[in-house]
Design a protein around this motif. Structure first.
Motif, PDB file in Angstrom:
ATOM      1  N   ALA A 137       0.815  -1.222   0.000  1.00  0.00           N
ATOM      2  CA  ALA A 137       0.000   0.000   0.000  1.00  0.00           C
ATOM      3  C   ALA A 137       0.844   1.264   0.000  1.00  0.00           C
ATOM      4  CB  ALA A 137      -0.932  -0.006   1.206  1.00  0.00           C
ATOM      5  N   GLY A 138       2.102   1.133   0.336  1.00  0.00           N
ATOM      6  CA  GLY A 138       2.976   2.316   0.321  1.00  0.00           C
ATOM      7  C   GLY A 138       3.136   2.927   1.702  1.00  0.00           C
ATOM      8  N   PRO A 139       4.234   3.632   1.909  1.00  0.00           N
ATOM      9  CA  PRO A 139       4.547   4.170   3.242  1.00  0.00           C
ATOM     10  C   PRO A 139       3.554   5.220   3.733  1.00  0.00           C
ATOM     11  CG  PRO A 139       6.163   4.879   1.604  1.00  0.00           C
ATOM     12  CD  PRO A 139       5.298   3.874   0.943  1.00  0.00           C
ATOM     13  N   GLU A 140       3.004   6.031   2.824  1.00  0.00           N
ATOM     14  CA  GLU A 140       2.019   7.025   3.287  1.00  0.00           C
ATOM     15  C   GLU A 140       0.779   6.313   3.781  1.00  0.00           C
ATOM     16  OE1 GLU A 140       2.797   6.738   0.057  1.00  0.00           O
ATOM     17  OE2 GLU A 140       4.473   8.144  -0.165  1.00  0.00           O
ATOM     18  N   ALA A 141       0.380   5.245   3.046  1.00  0.00           N
ATOM     19  CA  ALA A 141      -0.792   4.483   3.472  1.00  0.00           C
ATOM     20  C   ALA A 141      -0.530   3.825   4.826  1.00  0.00           C
ATOM     21  CB  ALA A 141      -1.149   3.423   2.429  1.00  0.00           C
ATOM     22  N   ALA A 142       0.681   3.285   5.005  1.00  0.00           N
ATOM     23  CA  ALA A 142       1.014   2.651   6.277  1.00  0.00           C
ATOM     24  C   ALA A 142       0.922   3.660   7.415  1.00  0.00           C
ATOM     25  CB  ALA A 142       2.427   2.057   6.209  1.00  0.00           C
ATOM     26  N   ASP A 143       1.395   4.857   7.146  1.00  0.00           N
ATOM     27  CA  ASP A 143       1.328   5.894   8.157  1.00  0.00           C
ATOM     28  C   ASP A 143      -0.126   6.258   8.467  1.00  0.00           C
ATOM     29  OD1 ASP A 143       2.973   7.859   9.693  1.00  0.00           O
ATOM     30  OD2 ASP A 143       1.671   9.250   8.588  1.00  0.00           O
ATOM     31  N   GLY A 144      -0.940   6.355   7.425  1.00  0.00           N
ATOM     32  CA  GLY A 144      -2.359   6.658   7.624  1.00  0.00           C
ATOM     33  C   GLY A 144      -3.063   5.550   8.370  1.00  0.00           C
ATOM     34  N   PHE A 145      -2.721   4.333   8.045  1.00  0.00           N
ATOM     35  CA  PHE A 145      -3.290   3.163   8.727  1.00  0.00           C
ATOM     36  C   PHE A 145      -3.063   3.280  10.227  1.00  0.00           C
ATOM     37  CE2 PHE A 145      -2.560  -1.224  10.288  1.00  0.00           C
ATOM     38  CZ  PHE A 145      -3.784  -1.789   9.987  1.00  0.00           C
ATOM     39  N   THR A 146      -1.834   3.530  10.604  1.00  0.00           N
ATOM     40  CA  THR A 146      -1.504   3.638  12.023  1.00  0.00           C
ATOM     41  C   THR A 146      -2.218   4.824  12.665  1.00  0.00           C
ATOM     42  OG1 THR A 146       0.667   2.672  11.547  1.00  0.00           O
ATOM     43  CG2 THR A 146       0.401   3.803  13.642  1.00  0.00           C
ATOM     44  N   ARG A 147      -2.294   5.917  11.961  1.00  0.00           N
ATOM     45  CA  ARG A 147      -2.919   7.100  12.559  1.00  0.00           C
ATOM     46  C   ARG A 147      -4.410   6.904  12.772  1.00  0.00           C
ATOM     47  NH1 ARG A 147       0.082  10.719   9.336  1.00  0.00           N
ATOM     48  NH2 ARG A 147      -1.785  11.726   8.542  1.00  0.00           N
ATOM     49  N   VAL A 148      -5.060   6.206  11.846  1.00  0.00           N
ATOM     50  CA  VAL A 148      -6.489   5.937  12.035  1.00  0.00           C
ATOM     51  C   VAL A 148      -6.694   4.989  13.217  1.00  0.00           C
ATOM     52  CG1 VAL A 148      -8.522   4.846  11.024  1.00  0.00           C
ATOM     53  CG2 VAL A 148      -7.160   6.427   9.665  1.00  0.00           C
ATOM     54  N   LEU A 149      -5.851   3.974  13.301  1.00  0.00           N
ATOM     55  CA  LEU A 149      -5.976   3.046  14.440  1.00  0.00           C
ATOM     56  C   LEU A 149      -5.789   3.790  15.755  1.00  0.00           C
ATOM     57  CD1 LEU A 149      -4.100  -0.194  13.304  1.00  0.00           C
ATOM     58  CD2 LEU A 149      -6.558   0.205  13.450  1.00  0.00           C
ATOM     59  N   GLU A 150      -4.823   4.672  15.813  1.00  0.00           N
ATOM     60  CA  GLU A 150      -4.609   5.457  17.025  1.00  0.00           C
ATOM     61  C   GLU A 150      -5.876   6.205  17.412  1.00  0.00           C
ATOM     62  OE1 GLU A 150      -1.385   8.095  16.171  1.00  0.00           O
ATOM     63  OE2 GLU A 150       0.015   6.426  15.964  1.00  0.00           O
ATOM     64  N   ALA A 151      -6.515   6.785  16.403  1.00  0.00           N
ATOM     65  CA  ALA A 151      -7.719   7.564  16.682  1.00  0.00           C
ATOM     66  C   ALA A 151      -8.875   6.666  17.097  1.00  0.00           C
ATOM     67  CB  ALA A 151      -8.111   8.381  15.450  1.00  0.00           C
ATOM     68  N   MET A 152      -8.793   5.390  16.735  1.00  0.00           N
ATOM     69  CA  MET A 152      -9.906   4.491  17.037  1.00  0.00           C
ATOM     70  C   MET A 152      -9.866   3.940  18.454  1.00  0.00           C
ATOM     71  SD  MET A 152     -10.415   2.196  13.612  1.00  0.00           S
ATOM     72  CE  MET A 152     -11.637   1.120  14.369  1.00  0.00           C
ATOM     73  N   VAL A 153      -8.673   3.801  19.029  1.00  0.00           N
ATOM     74  CA  VAL A 153      -8.627   3.177  20.349  1.00  0.00           C
ATOM     75  C   VAL A 153      -9.156   4.148  21.394  1.00  0.00           C
ATOM     76  CG1 VAL A 153      -6.604   1.868  19.602  1.00  0.00           C
ATOM     77  CG2 VAL A 153      -6.319   3.783  21.149  1.00  0.00           C
ATOM     78  N   ALA A 154      -9.916   3.595  22.304  1.00  0.00           N
ATOM     79  CA  ALA A 154     -10.520   4.401  23.354  1.00  0.00           C
ATOM     80  C   ALA A 154      -9.427   5.072  24.174  1.00  0.00           C
ATOM     81  CB  ALA A 154     -11.389   3.520  24.245  1.00  0.00           C
ATOM     82  N   ALA A 155      -9.770   6.220  24.724  1.00  0.00           N
ATOM     83  CA  ALA A 155      -8.802   7.008  25.476  1.00  0.00           C
ATOM     84  C   ALA A 155      -8.202   6.185  26.615  1.00  0.00           C
ATOM     85  CB  ALA A 155      -9.479   8.264  26.035  1.00  0.00           C
ATOM     86  N   ASP A 156      -8.997   5.295  27.205  1.00  0.00           N
ATOM     87  CA  ASP A 156      -8.525   4.489  28.336  1.00  0.00           C
ATOM     88  C   ASP A 156      -7.354   3.604  27.927  1.00  0.00           C
ATOM     89  OD1 ASP A 156     -11.174   4.812  27.607  1.00  0.00           O
ATOM     90  OD2 ASP A 156     -11.947   3.554  29.200  1.00  0.00           O
ATOM     91  N   ASP A 157      -7.289   3.251  26.651  1.00  0.00           N
ATOM     92  CA  ASP A 157      -6.277   2.298  26.221  1.00  0.00           C
ATOM     93  C   ASP A 157      -5.085   2.977  25.549  1.00  0.00           C
ATOM     94  OD1 ASP A 157      -7.564   0.037  27.145  1.00  0.00           O
ATOM     95  OD2 ASP A 157      -8.769  -0.161  25.335  1.00  0.00           O
ATOM     96  N   ARG A 158      -5.222   4.260  25.258  1.00  0.00           N
ATOM     97  CA  ARG A 158      -4.164   4.944  24.514  1.00  0.00           C
ATOM     98  C   ARG A 158      -2.808   4.768  25.167  1.00  0.00           C
ATOM     99  NH1 ARG A 158      -7.229   9.363  22.224  1.00  0.00           N
ATOM    100  NH2 ARG A 158      -8.652   8.121  20.984  1.00  0.00           N
ATOM    101  N   HIS A 159      -2.772   4.949  26.480  1.00  0.00           N
ATOM    102  CA  HIS A 159      -1.490   4.961  27.175  1.00  0.00           C
ATOM    103  C   HIS A 159      -0.860   3.579  27.213  1.00  0.00           C
ATOM    104  CE1 HIS A 159      -4.113   3.455  30.359  1.00  0.00           C
ATOM    105  NE2 HIS A 159      -3.033   3.014  30.958  1.00  0.00           N
ATOM    106  N   ARG A 160      -1.650   2.552  26.863  1.00  0.00           N
ATOM    107  CA  ARG A 160      -1.099   1.195  26.909  1.00  0.00           C
ATOM    108  C   ARG A 160      -0.324   0.858  25.643  1.00  0.00           C
ATOM    109  NH1 ARG A 160      -3.797  -0.543  31.245  1.00  0.00           N
ATOM    110  NH2 ARG A 160      -6.043  -0.169  31.403  1.00  0.00           N
ATOM    111  N   VAL A 161      -0.581   1.606  24.586  1.00  0.00           N
ATOM    112  CA  VAL A 161       0.085   1.318  23.323  1.00  0.00           C
ATOM    113  C   VAL A 161       1.483   1.930  23.339  1.00  0.00           C
ATOM    114  CG1 VAL A 161      -0.111   1.498  20.835  1.00  0.00           C
ATOM    115  CG2 VAL A 161      -2.166   1.424  22.238  1.00  0.00           C
ATOM    116  N   ALA A 162       2.397   1.228  22.727  1.00  0.00           N
ATOM    117  CA  ALA A 162       3.764   1.733  22.644  1.00  0.00           C
ATOM    118  C   ALA A 162       3.749   3.112  22.004  1.00  0.00           C
ATOM    119  CB  ALA A 162       4.623   0.772  21.817  1.00  0.00           C
ATOM    120  N   PRO A 163       4.592   4.016  22.479  1.00  0.00           N
ATOM    121  CA  PRO A 163       4.648   5.344  21.859  1.00  0.00           C
ATOM    122  C   PRO A 163       5.126   5.232  20.424  1.00  0.00           C
ATOM    123  CG  PRO A 163       6.477   5.029  23.375  1.00  0.00           C
ATOM    124  CD  PRO A 163       5.561   3.869  23.569  1.00  0.00           C
TER     125      PRO A 163
END
Lengths: 174, 174
Positions: A137-163
């Motif tokens: 999909a390409g590096p920009e798509a990979a970056d977008g993929f990750t950014r959308v997932l970040e926005a999807m996780v509930a605030a309670d779980d954000r801090h559990r994900v690796a920075p």
DNA sequence: CAATTTATGTCAGCAACGTTGACATATATG
DNA sequence: CATATATGTCAACGTTGCTGACATAAATTG
């Protein structure tokens, strides 16, 4: 006549048809997640483990020395639900628990060498699949993929994900 | 001593630590998918339905007149696994089955009005969450998200996903 | 020190969702 | 007519969860 609880009436938008791109993303998420986890499931089968064991192995490996309750907080399951899974992993020599030195009620959990090797295999498999999709999909798509997932996780779980790792490559244009 | 089947020896890469961004994506996928499905689960509970019912409602709604075996092909479960779920949906008046006119062995499945309304609510909920994440991450990220998911689904399932809607907006630069 | 709280473990009972295997029935097709 | 296909059903079982109740050890608090 089934009667849903008439609490939230703020759903007037409900009769609108979903936008095609959103509906498509929902379907993609279903198929992609199933294929993604199925990859690891087949490897776990050889050990008599299931997806629940995978999660324990993953998060104990990710947070060595985590307590039981810490693990329960991440997994959002009850200790009774965890019990058979963790018990099997400890009996089979994949997880060991040592009492915390200062608070001896707490048991700190660690992966054995064998479990670490299994975790690397599992994560490598999933990484390989993900990396292939990123490459396709390409590096920009990979970056977008990750950014959308970040926005999807509930605030309670954000801090559990690796920075996020420091940005490098074509996207960091200074 | 547990002994994994020593078949595939082509896993020498296994001892490599996974790239941090890939590991991060794996974690994000776990949390995001759990939160994403939990959204719908709470609505389904009011009807006494679970995630399996959701999948049937979704795909029967998506493919009206689908046969039982067609549904099984999509869900990749056995008919014995589907049976109690589909049975409950039919008893509760959410799915109806009418024999195909030309091949009367086949039962074509359809959603009732009530089920269509429920499907719209479920999909609307998930669309709302997804749209919020898309809005937060930006349209390019949303596009990349979808493209990575496309690359992730196994080839066998590609044709089951709705075709991409015609590109519009800032990305179609002629 | 005594009382309480916390971390963990365990037992019983239950439910959702899936599996394999075996068998039955109706219909289509050669 | 013989066989294959689409579907349904019964039984037994496994994994992954749940709630509720109770037990134990260790820490904390009054």
């Amino acid at each position: 006549m089934i009667e849903p609880a008439p609490d939230t009436v703020d759903e007037g938008f409900v009769l609108e048809a979903a936008a095609p791109d959103l509906r498509r993303a929902i379907e993609l998420l279903f198929f992609a997640y199933r294929d993604f986890t199925g990859e690891a499931d087949r490897l776990l089968e050889r050990y008599g483990f299931g997806r629940a064991h995978h999660r324990v192995i993953y998060f104990v490996g990710r947070h060595p020395g985590i307590s039981v309750s810490g693990l329960l907080d991440i997994l959002k399951i009850t200790k009774q639900g965890l019990s058979p899974v963790l018990g099997q992993l400890m009996r089979d020599g994949f997880v060991v628990g040592r009492p915390d030195r200062v608070d001896r009620r707490r048991r700190r959990l660690y992966l054995t060498e064998e479990a670490q090797a299994l975790e690397r295999q599992l994560t490598a498999r999933q990484s390989t699949r993900l990396a292939a999709a990123f490459a396709c999909a390409g590096p920009e798509a990979a970056d977008g993929f990750t950014r959308v997932l970040e926005a999807m996780v509930a605030a309670d779980d954000r801090h559990r994900v690796a920075p996020a790792p420091p940005t490098e490559g074509p996207l960091s244009v200074p």
